[in-house]
Design a protein around this motif. Structure first.
Motif, short mmCIF file in Angstrom:
data_model
loop_
_atom_site.label_atom_id
_atom_site.label_comp_id
_atom_site.label_asym_id
_atom_site.label_seq_id
_atom_site.Cartn_x
_atom_site.Cartn_y
_atom_site.Cartn_z
N TYR A 33 -2.50 -7.24 -7.20
CA TYR A 33 -1.60 -6.29 -7.84
C TYR A 33 -1.57 -6.56 -9.34
O TYR A 33 -1.91 -7.65 -9.80
N SER A 40 0.80 3.80 -5.31
CA SER A 40 0.06 3.56 -4.08
C SER A 40 -1.00 4.64 -3.90
O SER A 40 -0.66 5.83 -3.78
N GLY A 78 -7.79 3.50 -1.96
CA GLY A 78 -6.98 2.30 -2.02
C GLY A 78 -6.91 1.57 -3.34
O GLY A 78 -6.25 0.55 -3.45
N GLN A 91 -5.08 -1.72 -2.07
CA GLN A 91 -4.58 -1.84 -0.71
C GLN A 91 -5.43 -2.81 0.11
O GLN A 91 -6.60 -3.03 -0.17
N ARG A 92 -4.80 -3.40 1.10
CA ARG A 92 -5.47 -4.41 1.93
C ARG A 92 -6.77 -3.84 2.52
O ARG A 92 -6.80 -2.73 3.04
N MET A 120 0.73 -1.03 6.31
CA MET A 120 0.58 -0.80 4.86
C MET A 120 1.93 -0.81 4.17
O MET A 120 2.06 -1.28 3.03
N ASP A 140 2.92 -4.29 3.61
CA ASP A 140 2.20 -4.84 2.46
C ASP A 140 2.93 -4.51 1.15
O ASP A 140 2.97 -5.34 0.23
N VAL A 141 3.49 -3.32 1.06
CA VAL A 141 4.24 -2.94 -0.14
C VAL A 141 5.47 -3.82 -0.29
O VAL A 141 5.80 -4.27 -1.41
N GLY A 145 -1.32 7.13 0.42
CA GLY A 145 -0.26 6.39 -0.26
C GLY A 145 1.10 7.04 -0.08
O GLY A 145 2.12 6.35 -0.01
N VAL A 155 2.49 5.99 3.20
CA VAL A 155 3.06 4.64 3.10
C VAL A 155 4.48 4.72 2.54
O VAL A 155 5.39 4.04 3.03
N ARG A 180 -8.77 2.56 8.41
CA ARG A 180 -7.85 3.23 7.49
C ARG A 180 -7.72 4.72 7.85
O ARG A 180 -6.62 5.29 7.81
#
Length: 271
Positions: A6, A21, A26, A50-51, A69, A72-73, A93, A96, A184
């Motif tokens: 990040y 996002s 990603g 993103q992962r 996801m 993850d945020v 995004g 998410v 994804r």
């Protein structure tokens, strides 16, 4: 768990933090047309890969979901000492952001949903079927060569031919692998929170381009109809990535929305 890449931009003592996002690609780099504008307006900005993409390499499990996801945020918000953010999400995004608003509403000051959706639709399903078939039959290079067709209007692609070619080369060089891409896409295709839209109380900007060839603009209308506190911004053209192709107009709408919903409350958790 693999650490996520990040970036934090802008003043550390800003009154409000914006988290960006991206969509299926990603990458934090997607937000280049917005980054300077947001920083110049005084926002602290967090962007991330993103992962399983870009600088956040990881092998994604087959059952990977939008809820993963969203977690993850939360990891990124915690790592950056961000108590609450204005969440801006493009396509995947945006999903998410919707999931995060359902799972941890206290972390969301507002939502910006760009060409997003609340449930599957048959047109986008057909598009993703075609993209996956192309990936299987012809490989990653053919897959990324087709990507601009879904992102941008034809006239814009023709006018910016070298930029598009450079983006395709970059996407191919950083392709996350077929397994991760399939995971994804499966996650976004399984996403359906349509029946829970009214549970989301965060003020929301729903932004869409009516010539998006991947996600029908009616999906954004559905979001606007179902959410509780909505500002709707339709643009007549710009394609699926209209925040790129019509960046100036999009940025004006974005800043206007953020100026109305930004609270002066502290945006970071004390260290």
């Amino acid at each position: 768990m693999t650490a996520l890449h990040y970036e934090v931009h802008g003043p550390s003592d800003a009154a409000a933090t914006v988290l960006l996002s991206s969509g299926l690609g990603g990458s934090a780099g997607f937000w280049q047309p917005q980054l300077g504008t947001l920083v110049d307006a005084g926002y602290r900005v967090v962007a991330y890969d993103q992962r399983g993409t870009g600088r956040s390499p990881a092998a994604l499990p087959e059952a990977y979901a939008i809820a993963d996801m969203a977690r993850d945020v939360i990891e990124i918000l915690d790592a950056t000492n961000t108590a609450q953010c204005h969440f801006i999400g493009h396509a995947l995004g945006g999903l998410v952001g919707l999931q995060l608003a359902l799972d941890a509403l206290q972390r969301i000051a507002s939502l910006v949903l760009i060409n997003a959706w609340s449930k599957p639709n048959p047109h986008s399903t057909r598009c993703f079927d075609a993209r996956l078939t192309l990936l299987s039959a012809s490989g990653p290079r053919a897959y990324v060569e087709a990507q601009p067709i879904f992102l941008y209007p034809a006239a814009w692609c023709a006018e910016h031919a070298q930029r598009v070619a450079d983006e395709v080369d970059h996407a191919f060089a950083h392709f996350p692998g077929e397994t991760n891409m399939r995971a994804r896409i499966a996650a976004l295709r399984a996403f359906d929170i349509d029946a829970r839209l009214a549970d989301i109380a965060a003020p929301t900007l729903v932004a869409a381009a009516k010539d998006d060839v991947l996600v029908p603009w009616t999906c954004s209308q559905r979001l606007a109809d179902g959410l509780r506190d909505v500002t709707l911004d339709f643009m007549p053209h710009g394609g699926h990535a209209h925040s790129v192709t019509e960046a100036n107009a999009f940025n004006r709408s974005l800043l206007d929305f953020l100026s109305r919903v930004s609270a002066p409350a502290q945006s970071t958790v004390p260290a």
